[in-house]
Design a protein around this motif. Structure first.
Motif, PDB file in Angstrom:
ATOM      1  N   ARG A   1      -0.117  -2.363  -4.848  1.00  0.00           N
ATOM      2  CA  ARG A   1      -1.583  -2.304  -4.957  1.00  0.00           C
ATOM      3  C   ARG A   1      -2.055  -1.040  -5.655  1.00  0.00           C
ATOM      4  O   ARG A   1      -3.185  -0.605  -5.484  1.00  0.00           O
ATOM      5  N   SER A   2      -1.194  -0.417  -6.457  1.00  0.00           N
ATOM      6  CA  SER A   2      -1.668   0.653  -7.329  1.00  0.00           C
ATOM      7  C   SER A   2      -2.404   0.021  -8.509  1.00  0.00           C
ATOM      8  O   SER A   2      -2.393  -1.192  -8.684  1.00  0.00           O
ATOM      9  N   ILE A   3      -3.037   0.853  -9.302  1.00  0.00           N
ATOM     10  CA  ILE A   3      -3.711   0.356 -10.496  1.00  0.00           C
ATOM     11  C   ILE A   3      -3.244   1.202 -11.664  1.00  0.00           C
ATOM     12  O   ILE A   3      -3.283   2.431 -11.611  1.00  0.00           O
TER      13      ILE A   3
ATOM     14  N   LEU B   1       3.000   2.175   2.438  1.00  0.00           N
ATOM     15  CA  LEU B   1       3.162   2.765   3.779  1.00  0.00           C
ATOM     16  C   LEU B   1       4.591   3.226   4.024  1.00  0.00           C
ATOM     17  O   LEU B   1       4.823   4.194   4.754  1.00  0.00           O
TER      18      LEU B   1
ATOM     19  N   LEU C   1      -4.643   4.580 -12.705  1.00  0.00           N
ATOM     20  CA  LEU C   1      -6.067   4.603 -12.364  1.00  0.00           C
ATOM     21  C   LEU C   1      -6.264   4.773 -10.863  1.00  0.00           C
ATOM     22  O   LEU C   1      -7.381   4.719 -10.369  1.00  0.00           O
ATOM     23  N   VAL C   2      -5.174   4.953 -10.133  1.00  0.00           N
ATOM     24  CA  VAL C   2      -5.322   5.417  -8.745  1.00  0.00           C
ATOM     25  C   VAL C   2      -5.032   6.899  -8.749  1.00  0.00           C
ATOM     26  O   VAL C   2      -4.369   7.425  -9.643  1.00  0.00           O
TER      27      VAL C   2
ATOM     28  N   GLN D   1      -2.767   8.210   0.941  1.00  0.00           N
ATOM     29  CA  GLN D   1      -3.749   9.224   0.565  1.00  0.00           C
ATOM     30  C   GLN D   1      -3.987  10.221   1.704  1.00  0.00           C
ATOM     31  O   GLN D   1      -4.211  11.405   1.457  1.00  0.00           O
TER      32      GLN D   1
ATOM     33  N   LEU E   1       0.816  -1.214   0.000  1.00  0.00           N
ATOM     34  CA  LEU E   1       0.000   0.000   0.000  1.00  0.00           C
ATOM     35  C   LEU E   1       0.847   1.261   0.000  1.00  0.00           C
ATOM     36  O   LEU E   1       0.305   2.369   0.014  1.00  0.00           O
TER      37      LEU E   1
ATOM     38  N   LEU F   1      -2.271   9.851  -3.916  1.00  0.00           N
ATOM     39  CA  LEU F   1      -1.466   8.854  -3.200  1.00  0.00           C
ATOM     40  C   LEU F   1      -0.274   8.385  -4.014  1.00  0.00           C
ATOM     41  O   LEU F   1       0.339   7.363  -3.690  1.00  0.00           O
TER      42      LEU F   1
ATOM     43  N   GLY G   1       2.427   6.432   9.794  1.00  0.00           N
ATOM     44  CA  GLY G   1       1.443   5.401  10.093  1.00  0.00           C
ATOM     45  C   GLY G   1       0.131   5.519   9.345  1.00  0.00           C
ATOM     46  O   GLY G   1      -0.684   4.606   9.395  1.00  0.00           O
ATOM     47  N   VAL G   2      -0.097   6.630   8.650  1.00  0.00           N
ATOM     48  CA  VAL G   2      -1.353   6.741   7.904  1.00  0.00           C
ATOM     49  C   VAL G   2      -1.182   6.183   6.491  1.00  0.00           C
ATOM     50  O   VAL G   2      -0.060   5.911   6.047  1.00  0.00           O
ATOM     51  N   LEU G   3      -2.286   6.033   5.784  1.00  0.00           N
ATOM     52  CA  LEU G   3      -2.215   5.592   4.400  1.00  0.00           C
ATOM     53  C   LEU G   3      -1.699   6.746   3.531  1.00  0.00           C
ATOM     54  O   LEU G   3      -1.865   7.920   3.878  1.00  0.00           O
TER      55      LEU G   3
ATOM     56  N   GLY H   1     -14.731   2.316  -7.433  1.00  0.00           N
ATOM     57  CA  GLY H   1     -14.060   2.591  -8.696  1.00  0.00           C
ATOM     58  C   GLY H   1     -13.143   1.482  -9.155  1.00  0.00           C
ATOM     59  O   GLY H   1     -12.663   1.508 -10.285  1.00  0.00           O
ATOM     60  N   TYR H   2     -12.904   0.500  -8.296  1.00  0.00           N
ATOM     61  CA  TYR H   2     -12.006  -0.579  -8.682  1.00  0.00           C
ATOM     62  C   TYR H   2     -12.709  -1.920  -8.749  1.00  0.00           C
ATOM     63  O   TYR H   2     -13.267  -2.404  -7.765  1.00  0.00           O
TER      64      TYR H   2
END
Lengths: 346, 346
Positions: free
Chosen positions: B153-155, B13, B118-119, B25, B11, B123, B21-23, B317-318
């Motif tokens: 896990r990007s698109i 991180l 597509l992300v 985005q 992801l 982020l 510690g946050v995502l 959206g995914y």
């Protein structure tokens, strides 16, 4: 009192006075006349249960003055034909006794039955006839006399004889959650319930188990809630203490407790839980959002941003048979009943 | 440039600098270093496509002054390590060429491939190296040179050779809608698409048909949109002109056109369409909300208030394979392609 209106709509459109053509919930003013149409039911009201946000707004605006609060509620109902707080937009529910059931009403109610409405006061035609003289204005529980009208597509549940009324009302208030959870869970699934020690959460945990979940993981925010859940033997298999607003932390703890989940049920009214719920759910899984604090865009963009192929459901408060299911879960699950009694009182 | 980071998260991180510690985005600042981890992909960027809301905010703040707009975008990217407008919170997407694919990347990309992300840019670690000197600041299309990083896990989608880039981007931008529609529609179903002449709506209408819908009803707000849909032969079976914010009117016209729908797809970015969508859907049916203007509480309370037993989905959206599906629908449906070309240009 027995003349019927010439035509009627199952949704109550014929009761909308202003603005014309909108749904009753969106209307400024309803016709609350106690002369019912063939598809309607007339209820003799004995208690209003004001929405917490609505009552708080009234109390704060009038600095807790009972006379002013009473006058404000009476004025809203007289003006709008329904108890919808114009500031918060919210209503509440009511209890009462069926006075008259129109011949075309599909609700299956009969005069004399004690009921609670499961649709909001924001769309229920209402007249108050006792000036609320029995209400002290000190709580959202409003003992009263008056009349209310149910439409063909209203929802009302008969209050059971075998349970105290406050307990039944507490269960009915959140009965959509266990009903939808039961519908979504497949046998063998791993279920994650965020807010598992709360009312909708504990009911959903039990519903998940009854639907055949192989494992039920309950998330709670504090030691106190964890202890409550720990005392409620058998409600969940694993207790996770985590801040549901921390996606990474929640997902890691869920993983350690046997996750990710096939189905995650969000039952905490706290903003910012979308990411954690999505990240704790397996690819191909489902998240059911029951919290009114859910942000549509945070959920949609969060799932896309994490390339999470999860089905996300908006928790619909109405599922046929939801009240009966929830009451049955309470009756047949002693630990659930004990937890509710600790929260509601006997 | 080939040293790998010691550890990495699918992801991203490990790219989050602040707050820790946050995502990505949710982060204020990302590490946009073009030294990739084994699971990452490095992209040579040639164009940013800023989110419309973000570009509008910048243009208005700087009264359209190109130098100031350019400086503001450069400053955001340099400060945050990503193009996330701090006021609107939104980003956009980018196109570029794969420069390096880490050995553990699951995205299946190879150096030299032309791709679109597509992300969201919100982020995506990003560095700009040409001071945006080729951008006139007059549109959200930003030609540029720089480097971006994709996580495991990007698109990203490879831009097809057989379609103009603007057309492919327009399709990819909304490709989640037809993919989820296809998944939900059952053969023989009646589908209702609100906003059927738009990009996501027309793609969803075609996807519904391909999934076996017996009837596709398209809702449009104006005569002009109705004419556009009428010219696009075969996209829908029935055209309904209605204001989707008027539940009663929309439901009545849907009924007259062969409804209620088994599946309703909401594709218009207008607030207040929840009630109409729910009321136009049969009991037991499904509403898919793709509009970012959807209100979670309006949907949840609306369904309950109308005793509507409908499944309500938050449009994700995914969906795996969504870009390929949408491009395929465009290639094989001349009327759809013609409609897109009228909207996007050839």
């Amino acid at each position: 009192m027995t003349t019927s209106l010439p035509s009627f709509s199952p949704l109550g459109l014929h009761r909308v006075l202003d603005p014309p053509g909108v749904l009753p919930q969106a209307a400024w003013r309803l016709d609350a006349s106690p002369v019912i149409a063939p598809g309607e039911v007339l209820v003799r009201v004995d208690r209003l249960n004001l929405d917490a946000a609505s009552y708080r707004q009234l109390r704060e605006t009038y600095a807790g003055d009972p006379d002013k609060i009473r006058a404000a509620v009476l004025d809203i109902i007289a003006t709008r034909g329904k108890m919808q707080n114009p500031v918060t937009g919210s209503g509440g529910m009511l209890t009462g006794t069926v006075e008259q059931a129109g011949p075309d009403s599909p609700l299956g109610l009969a005069p004399g039955q004690r009921i609670a409405t499961l649709v909001s006061l924001t769309l229920t035609p209402l007249v108050i006839t006792d000036s609320l003289y029995r209400w002290d204005g000190q709580s959202e529980q409003v003992p009263c006399e008056g009349q209310a009208v149910l439409f063909a597509r209203s929802i009302a549940a008969v209050l059971p004889d075998d349970l105290p009324v406050p307990l039944s009302l507490a269960v009915m208030d959140v009965c959509g959650a266990p009903a939808l959870t039961r519908r979504v869970i497949r046998p063998g699934a791993t279920a994650l319930v965020i807010g598992a020690a709360g009312k909708s959460g504990s009911l959903s945990a039990v519903a998940a188990r009854r639907a055949g979940a192989a494992k039920v993981i309950g998330v709670v925010p504090t030691e106190a809630e964890a202890a409550l859940l720990h005392d409620s033997e058998g409600l969940v298999d694993e207790i996770v203490m985590a801040d549901a607003r921390d996606p990474v932390g929640l997902a890691a703890r869920t993983q350690a407790a046997g996750g990710p989940a096939d189905v995650t049920v969000v039952c905490v009214d706290v903003a910012g839980c979308e990411g954690g719920a999505i990240l704790s759910t397996a690819q191909g899984g489902t998240v059911i959002f029951f919290s009114m604090a859910t942000s549509f865009s945070a959920a949609a963009l969060g799932a896309e941003g994490m390339a999470a192929d999860v089905t996300m459901l908006i928790g619909n408060g109405y599922v046929p048979g939801h009240a009966e299911l929830a009451l049955d879960l309470l009756r047949t699950t002693p630990a659930l009943r004990a937890l509710f009694e600790r929260r509601v009182g006997r």
